[in-house]
Design a protein around this motif. Structure first.
Motif, PDB file in Angstrom:
ATOM      1  N   LEU A  18     -60.141  44.894   4.107  1.00  0.00           N
ATOM      2  CA  LEU A  18     -61.009  45.476   3.079  1.00  0.00           C
ATOM      3  C   LEU A  18     -62.426  45.644   3.595  1.00  0.00           C
ATOM      4  N   ARG A  19     -62.947  44.592   4.219  1.00  0.00           N
ATOM      5  CA  ARG A  19     -64.317  44.654   4.745  1.00  0.00           C
ATOM      6  C   ARG A  19     -64.422  45.689   5.858  1.00  0.00           C
ATOM      7  N   ALA A  20     -63.489  45.659   6.805  1.00  0.00           N
ATOM      8  CA  ALA A  20     -63.573  46.547   7.966  1.00  0.00           C
ATOM      9  C   ALA A  20     -63.423  48.012   7.588  1.00  0.00           C
ATOM     10  N   GLU A  21     -62.608  48.301   6.598  1.00  0.00           N
ATOM     11  CA  GLU A  21     -62.359  49.693   6.208  1.00  0.00           C
ATOM     12  C   GLU A  21     -63.377  50.226   5.200  1.00  0.00           C
ATOM     13  N   ALA A  22     -63.960  49.343   4.373  1.00  0.00           N
ATOM     14  CA  ALA A  22     -64.758  49.881   3.255  1.00  0.00           C
ATOM     15  C   ALA A  22     -65.924  49.004   2.823  1.00  0.00           C
ATOM     16  N   GLU A  23     -66.530  48.281   3.731  1.00  0.00           N
ATOM     17  CA  GLU A  23     -67.644  47.428   3.320  1.00  0.00           C
ATOM     18  C   GLU A  23     -68.758  48.233   2.655  1.00  0.00           C
ATOM     19  N   GLY A  24     -69.043  49.413   3.142  1.00  0.00           N
ATOM     20  CA  GLY A  24     -70.090  50.244   2.569  1.00  0.00           C
ATOM     21  C   GLY A  24     -69.720  50.891   1.241  1.00  0.00           C
ATOM     22  N   GLU A  25     -68.505  50.702   0.801  1.00  0.00           N
ATOM     23  CA  GLU A  25     -68.014  51.305  -0.442  1.00  0.00           C
ATOM     24  C   GLU A  25     -68.100  50.336  -1.627  1.00  0.00           C
ATOM     25  N   GLY A  64     -51.255  53.174  11.010  1.00  0.00           N
ATOM     26  CA  GLY A  64     -51.988  52.037  10.472  1.00  0.00           C
ATOM     27  C   GLY A  64     -53.468  52.330  10.315  1.00  0.00           C
ATOM     28  N   TYR A  65     -54.249  51.323  10.516  1.00  0.00           N
ATOM     29  CA  TYR A  65     -55.685  51.411  10.276  1.00  0.00           C
ATOM     30  C   TYR A  65     -56.473  51.397  11.582  1.00  0.00           C
ATOM     31  N   GLU A  66     -57.425  52.304  11.685  1.00  0.00           N
ATOM     32  CA  GLU A  66     -58.263  52.386  12.874  1.00  0.00           C
ATOM     33  C   GLU A  66     -59.085  51.116  13.070  1.00  0.00           C
ATOM     34  N   SER A  67     -59.461  50.478  11.976  1.00  0.00           N
ATOM     35  CA  SER A  67     -60.349  49.315  12.074  1.00  0.00           C
ATOM     36  C   SER A  67     -59.752  48.165  12.874  1.00  0.00           C
TER      37      SER A  67
END
Length: 140
Positions: A18-25, A64-67
């Motif tokens: 959650l943090r790695a993908e969308a901390e700024g959100e 998957g996820y780039e992060s």
């Protein structure tokens, strides 16, 4: 009550995602990323057949996820994100990610479709995309 099998390492893994993908959100954007992740585990359809665990979902390749390729993802999970992860694991869904299996951050406006999946909406920088009910009934 959890909608997927969990233990503390599952919560930590989702919290880091959650943090790695969308901390700024902010919190809402992080919850939406969690929604997509939990939906992928529940779905068993399209790109997510046989994805049954958090670890399989997070590290899925391709798809998957780039992060997970960035050092930031591997930092220790924080309590704030752990609380958000638990909310998602306990079935708190937020529109436009309620039934979404995909999201991405375009440079401009959200397209109506992405890889033939319908746009369900945007939150800040991320656009969310849902399968059809016929293709993935478990996410509806």
């Amino acid at each position: 009550m959890a909608v997927i099998k969990v233990n503390s390492s599952v919560v930590d893994l989702l919290a880091r995602l959650l943090r790695a993908e969308a901390e700024g959100e902010e919190e809402l954007g992080q919850l939406m990323v969690g929604n997509v992740g939990v939906n992928r585990i529940l779905a068993n359809c399209l790109d997510f057949k046989n994805i049954r665990t958090m670890r399989q979902m997070v590290y899925q390749s391709p798809g998957g996820y780039e992060s997970v390729t960035k050092p930031y993802f591997y930092q220790r999970a924080r309590e704030r994100e752990k609380r958000l992860a638990r909310r998602t694991i306990n079935g708190e869904w937020t529109h436009p990610a309620t039934n979404a299996l995909w999201f991405y951050r375009p440079t401009g406006a959200c397209p109506d479709t992405w890889w033939d999946q319908r746009n369900s909406g945007r939150y800040k920088a991320h656009c969310f995309f849902v399968p059809t009910r016929a293709d993935c009934p478990r996410v509806f």
